[in-house]
Design a protein around this motif. Structure first.
Motif, PDB file in Angstrom:
ATOM      1  N   LEU A  27       0.712  -1.393   0.074  1.00  0.00           N
ATOM      2  CA  LEU A  27       0.058  -0.018  -0.013  1.00  0.00           C
ATOM      3  C   LEU A  27       0.777   1.306   0.061  1.00  0.00           C
ATOM      4  CD1 LEU A  27      -2.643  -1.047   2.841  1.00  0.00           C
ATOM      5  CD2 LEU A  27      -2.955  -1.131   0.197  1.00  0.00           C
ATOM      6  N   PHE A  28       2.080   1.118   0.656  1.00  0.00           N
ATOM      7  CA  PHE A  28       2.925   2.456   0.811  1.00  0.00           C
ATOM      8  C   PHE A  28       4.308   2.206   0.180  1.00  0.00           C
ATOM      9  CE2 PHE A  28       6.075   4.872   3.083  1.00  0.00           C
ATOM     10  CZ  PHE A  28       5.340   6.134   2.856  1.00  0.00           C
ATOM     11  N   THR A  29       4.859   3.085  -0.684  1.00  0.00           N
ATOM     12  CA  THR A  29       6.161   2.829  -1.229  1.00  0.00           C
ATOM     13  C   THR A  29       6.988   3.889  -0.516  1.00  0.00           C
ATOM     14  OG1 THR A  29       5.206   2.010  -3.290  1.00  0.00           O
ATOM     15  CG2 THR A  29       7.457   2.880  -3.296  1.00  0.00           C
ATOM     16  N   LEU A  30       7.895   3.233  -0.012  1.00  0.00           N
ATOM     17  CA  LEU A  30       8.985   4.285   0.991  1.00  0.00           C
ATOM     18  C   LEU A  30       9.991   4.710  -0.090  1.00  0.00           C
ATOM     19  CD1 LEU A  30       9.892   4.857   3.760  1.00  0.00           C
ATOM     20  CD2 LEU A  30      11.630   3.095   3.428  1.00  0.00           C
ATOM     21  N   ARG A  31      10.100   6.223  -0.006  1.00  0.00           N
ATOM     22  CA  ARG A  31      11.074   6.990  -0.759  1.00  0.00           C
ATOM     23  C   ARG A  31      12.195   7.410   0.201  1.00  0.00           C
ATOM     24  NH1 ARG A  31       9.539   4.797  -5.033  1.00  0.00           N
ATOM     25  NH2 ARG A  31       8.091   5.745  -6.346  1.00  0.00           N
ATOM     26  N   ASP A  32      12.128   7.781   1.409  1.00  0.00           N
ATOM     27  CA  ASP A  32      13.088   8.637   1.981  1.00  0.00           C
ATOM     28  C   ASP A  32      12.635   8.621   3.500  1.00  0.00           C
ATOM     29  OD1 ASP A  32      15.287  10.522   2.283  1.00  0.00           O
ATOM     30  OD2 ASP A  32      14.010  11.743   3.134  1.00  0.00           O
ATOM     31  N   VAL A  33      13.817   8.469   4.374  1.00  0.00           N
ATOM     32  CA  VAL A  33      13.582   8.446   5.756  1.00  0.00           C
ATOM     33  C   VAL A  33      14.481   9.233   6.398  1.00  0.00           C
ATOM     34  CG1 VAL A  33      13.520   7.115   8.051  1.00  0.00           C
ATOM     35  CG2 VAL A  33      12.914   6.166   5.718  1.00  0.00           C
ATOM     36  N   GLU A  34      14.159  10.240   7.510  1.00  0.00           N
ATOM     37  CA  GLU A  34      15.122  11.320   8.061  1.00  0.00           C
ATOM     38  C   GLU A  34      14.846  11.583   9.403  1.00  0.00           C
ATOM     39  OE1 GLU A  34      16.756  15.746   7.280  1.00  0.00           O
ATOM     40  OE2 GLU A  34      15.160  14.999   6.061  1.00  0.00           O
ATOM     41  N   LEU A  35      15.658  11.787  10.523  1.00  0.00           N
ATOM     42  CA  LEU A  35      15.402  11.723  11.764  1.00  0.00           C
ATOM     43  C   LEU A  35      15.689  13.513  11.916  1.00  0.00           C
ATOM     44  CD1 LEU A  35      14.201  10.966  14.559  1.00  0.00           C
ATOM     45  CD2 LEU A  35      16.635  10.442  15.144  1.00  0.00           C
ATOM     46  N   ILE A  36      14.741  14.156  12.185  1.00  0.00           N
ATOM     47  CA  ILE A  36      14.975  15.650  12.467  1.00  0.00           C
ATOM     48  C   ILE A  36      15.217  15.843  13.877  1.00  0.00           C
ATOM     49  CG2 ILE A  36      14.256  18.008  12.006  1.00  0.00           C
ATOM     50  CD1 ILE A  36      12.952  16.669   9.429  1.00  0.00           C
ATOM     51  N   PRO A  37      16.077  16.400  14.375  1.00  0.00           N
ATOM     52  CA  PRO A  37      16.331  16.587  15.881  1.00  0.00           C
ATOM     53  C   PRO A  37      15.633  17.388  16.368  1.00  0.00           C
ATOM     54  CG  PRO A  37      18.367  17.464  14.734  1.00  0.00           C
ATOM     55  CD  PRO A  37      17.436  16.896  13.730  1.00  0.00           C
ATOM     56  N   TYR A  38      15.214  17.420  17.691  1.00  0.00           N
ATOM     57  CA  TYR A  38      14.738  18.507  18.401  1.00  0.00           C
ATOM     58  C   TYR A  38      15.745  19.239  18.952  1.00  0.00           C
ATOM     59  CZ  TYR A  38      12.311  20.568  22.774  1.00  0.00           C
ATOM     60  OH  TYR A  38      11.893  21.461  23.649  1.00  0.00           O
ATOM     61  N   VAL A  39      15.521  20.619  18.541  1.00  0.00           N
ATOM     62  CA  VAL A  39      16.524  21.515  18.983  1.00  0.00           C
ATOM     63  C   VAL A  39      15.924  22.457  20.196  1.00  0.00           C
ATOM     64  CG1 VAL A  39      17.832  23.622  18.116  1.00  0.00           C
ATOM     65  CG2 VAL A  39      17.123  21.759  16.550  1.00  0.00           C
ATOM     66  N   PRO A  40      16.948  22.440  21.276  1.00  0.00           N
ATOM     67  CA  PRO A  40      16.626  23.179  22.684  1.00  0.00           C
ATOM     68  C   PRO A  40      16.635  24.612  22.144  1.00  0.00           C
ATOM     69  CG  PRO A  40      18.408  21.363  22.781  1.00  0.00           C
ATOM     70  CD  PRO A  40      18.198  21.462  21.341  1.00  0.00           C
ATOM     71  N   GLU A  41      15.598  25.284  22.566  1.00  0.00           N
ATOM     72  CA  GLU A  41      15.600  26.827  22.264  1.00  0.00           C
ATOM     73  C   GLU A  41      16.032  27.686  23.416  1.00  0.00           C
ATOM     74  OE1 GLU A  41      11.545  27.631  20.713  1.00  0.00           O
ATOM     75  OE2 GLU A  41      11.652  25.921  19.310  1.00  0.00           O
ATOM     76  N   LEU A  42      16.525  27.103  24.589  1.00  0.00           N
ATOM     77  CA  LEU A  42      16.890  28.013  25.362  1.00  0.00           C
ATOM     78  C   LEU A  42      18.413  27.485  25.830  1.00  0.00           C
ATOM     79  CD1 LEU A  42      14.088  27.740  28.235  1.00  0.00           C
ATOM     80  CD2 LEU A  42      14.648  29.668  26.766  1.00  0.00           C
ATOM     81  N   GLU A  43      19.391  28.476  25.654  1.00  0.00           N
ATOM     82  CA  GLU A  43      20.817  28.185  25.932  1.00  0.00           C
ATOM     83  C   GLU A  43      20.899  27.375  27.228  1.00  0.00           C
ATOM     84  OE1 GLU A  43      24.749  30.746  26.315  1.00  0.00           O
ATOM     85  OE2 GLU A  43      23.074  31.675  25.954  1.00  0.00           O
ATOM     86  N   ALA A  44      20.225  27.306  28.408  1.00  0.00           N
ATOM     87  CA  ALA A  44      20.415  26.576  29.384  1.00  0.00           C
ATOM     88  C   ALA A  44      20.158  25.101  29.260  1.00  0.00           C
ATOM     89  CB  ALA A  44      19.597  27.076  30.394  1.00  0.00           C
ATOM     90  N   ASP A  45      19.334  24.837  28.064  1.00  0.00           N
ATOM     91  CA  ASP A  45      18.944  23.315  27.727  1.00  0.00           C
ATOM     92  C   ASP A  45      19.802  22.791  26.627  1.00  0.00           C
ATOM     93  OD1 ASP A  45      16.633  23.562  29.636  1.00  0.00           O
ATOM     94  OD2 ASP A  45      15.426  24.415  28.010  1.00  0.00           O
ATOM     95  N   SER A  46      20.983  23.220  26.512  1.00  0.00           N
ATOM     96  CA  SER A  46      21.925  22.951  25.389  1.00  0.00           C
ATOM     97  C   SER A  46      22.080  21.381  25.482  1.00  0.00           C
ATOM     98  CB  SER A  46      23.198  23.570  25.335  1.00  0.00           C
ATOM     99  OG  SER A  46      23.774  23.670  26.724  1.00  0.00           O
ATOM    100  N   SER A  47      22.242  20.583  26.659  1.00  0.00           N
ATOM    101  CA  SER A  47      22.443  19.383  26.672  1.00  0.00           C
ATOM    102  C   SER A  47      20.812  18.442  26.813  1.00  0.00           C
ATOM    103  CB  SER A  47      22.933  18.961  28.213  1.00  0.00           C
ATOM    104  OG  SER A  47      22.310  19.484  29.197  1.00  0.00           O
ATOM    105  N   PHE A  48      19.696  19.296  26.657  1.00  0.00           N
ATOM    106  CA  PHE A  48      18.603  18.560  26.899  1.00  0.00           C
ATOM    107  C   PHE A  48      18.341  17.591  25.493  1.00  0.00           C
ATOM    108  CE2 PHE A  48      14.007  18.399  25.843  1.00  0.00           C
ATOM    109  CZ  PHE A  48      13.327  17.863  27.063  1.00  0.00           C
ATOM    110  N   MET A  49      18.083  16.360  25.754  1.00  0.00           N
ATOM    111  CA  MET A  49      17.942  15.176  24.694  1.00  0.00           C
ATOM    112  C   MET A  49      16.728  14.509  24.864  1.00  0.00           C
ATOM    113  SD  MET A  49      21.172  15.293  23.628  1.00  0.00           S
ATOM    114  CE  MET A  49      21.456  13.662  22.676  1.00  0.00           C
ATOM    115  N   THR A  50      16.043  14.742  23.521  1.00  0.00           N
ATOM    116  CA  THR A  50      14.773  13.764  23.520  1.00  0.00           C
ATOM    117  C   THR A  50      14.620  13.492  22.250  1.00  0.00           C
ATOM    118  OG1 THR A  50      12.532  14.272  24.127  1.00  0.00           O
ATOM    119  CG2 THR A  50      13.106  15.879  22.815  1.00  0.00           C
ATOM    120  N   ARG A  51      13.554  12.922  21.996  1.00  0.00           N
ATOM    121  CA  ARG A  51      13.107  12.131  20.687  1.00  0.00           C
ATOM    122  C   ARG A  51      13.061  13.201  19.549  1.00  0.00           C
ATOM    123  NH1 ARG A  51      10.788  10.654  25.678  1.00  0.00           N
ATOM    124  NH2 ARG A  51       9.159  11.935  25.093  1.00  0.00           N
ATOM    125  N   GLY A  52      13.478  12.994  18.317  1.00  0.00           N
ATOM    126  CA  GLY A  52      13.614  13.943  17.416  1.00  0.00           C
ATOM    127  C   GLY A  52      12.062  13.402  16.539  1.00  0.00           C
TER     128      GLY A  52
END
Length: 341
Positions: free
Chosen positions: A133-158
């Motif tokens: 039913l679905f033909t795959l063309r492309d896969v990309e993981l776009i990261p969640y980007v911390p928007e506060l400088e204090a959160d530069s080490s914040f890691m979560t799902r993209g």
């Protein structure tokens, strides 16, 4: 070749229907340690005593649910179930390999798209799809980007962004698991802004591309992250060209949801669509892939049948006791329709 069940909408025309689903699998961990990940609770000597028996039962239970999703449109049956299913809280590709090898999914030939993400606990998003039913063309993981400088080490799902062809049309699916309620609403609002930017970029590159955003948003439809930052609106006629349509807003208003807390329902598990998938003018022209309806997949076996939590989702484990259950979330599905040639 008929790709989905054709249902009669009038005496003159017939339509193909395609189901698209989402399910939070609630900790689909294998029994092995992944270096650098905090998966220790899900090891044989961890707090959940997570052994091969429990893991194999979890795989079976998840496969049963995934196979049942999308099979009932409310107006007819879809024997092939969902063409696409986004999932969250899966540990790695090993768990996904084991999942699609389960008989219920292997019978249909499901494959998956997945990229290992940065979440410290080790849970990722993925997308299962039926290659018939679905033909795959492309896969990309776009990261969640911390928007506060204090959160530069914040890691979560993209944001897992999967593009391909469905019903001979270009479709991109963005599978999400936004930051938890413990993180505060600001971080989910950031996620809403960032996913909207991804959606806008996809549609600038190809205005005809259909975009579906789905996931465990950790927010309800009316919360700011969804309603304002992502721009997902409750009424088709009010959706602007730069917004999206969120059918779950009105579902929650009717008194039902996908997860229960202290007797009240939330609806975090949402699937929203771009405006080029809507019949905004009410013409009932389904010559292109069009949103038709939505449905919470509240199969009776997913719910507690007795006791204090009767009617709530039956979890894998609760209060330290293994229940051989499913998930603390119920799955959701939308149905897309297109006139059959």
């Amino acid at each position: 070749m008929l790709l989905a069940v054709a249902v009669s909408a009038s005496a003159q025309k017939k339509y193909n229907v395609y189901a698209v689903g989402f399910y939070n699998l609630e900790n689909l961990f294998d029994t092995c340690h992944d270096e650098g990940k905090n998966d220790y609770d899900f090891l044989p000597n961890g707090s959940y005593k997570w052994n091969a028996l429990k893991y194999n039962r979890k795989l079976h239970n998840m496969a049963r649910t995934l196979a049942d999703m999308g099979t009932d449109t409310g107006s007819g049956k879809l024997p092939l179930g969902c063409a696409i299913i986004g999932v969250s809280e899966v540990e790695n590709s090993r768990a996904l390999d084991d999942l699609v090898a389960q008989p219920e999914l292997a019978e249909r030939g499901y494959k998956y798209a997945h990229i290992e993400g940065p979440d410290r606990r080790g849970v990722d998003c993925a997308m299962l799809y039926n290659p018939k039913l679905f033909t795959l063309r492309d896969v990309e993981l776009i990261p969640y980007v911390p928007e506060l400088e204090a959160d530069s080490s914040f890691m979560t799902r993209g944001f897992l962004t999967v593009s391909g062809m469905l019903a001979d049309e270009a479709v991109s699916v963005i599978v999400c698991h936004w930051p938890s309620r413990f993180s505060g609403s600001f971080y989910r609002e950031c996620a809403g802004r960032q996913v909207r930017a991804v959606k806008d970029s996809l549609m600038r590159a190809d205005p005809n591309r259909k975009v579906i955003v789905m996931g465990d948003m950790n927010d309800d439809p009316q919360n700011k992250s969804m309603a304002e930052e992502l721009g997902a609106k409750p009424n088709i006629k009010d959706v602007a060209d730069n917004e999206m349509y969120n059918p779950w807003w009105n579902v929650l208003n009717s008194g039902t949801g996908t997860l229960s807390y202290e007797g009240s329902w939330n609806l975090f598990d949402q699937i929203v669509v771009s405006p080029n998938m809507l019949d905004r003018a009410g013409t009932r022209d389904y010559s292109k892939l069009t949103y038709w309806r939505c449905k919470i997949q509240n199969f009776s076996y997913l719910l507690q049948s007795e006791g204090r939590y009767k009617g709530s989702p039956k979890r894998t484990t609760a209060g330290g006791v293994w229940l051989d259950g499913y998930s603390d979330h119920l799955p959701t599905a939308i149905f897309l329709i297109k006139e059959k040639n």
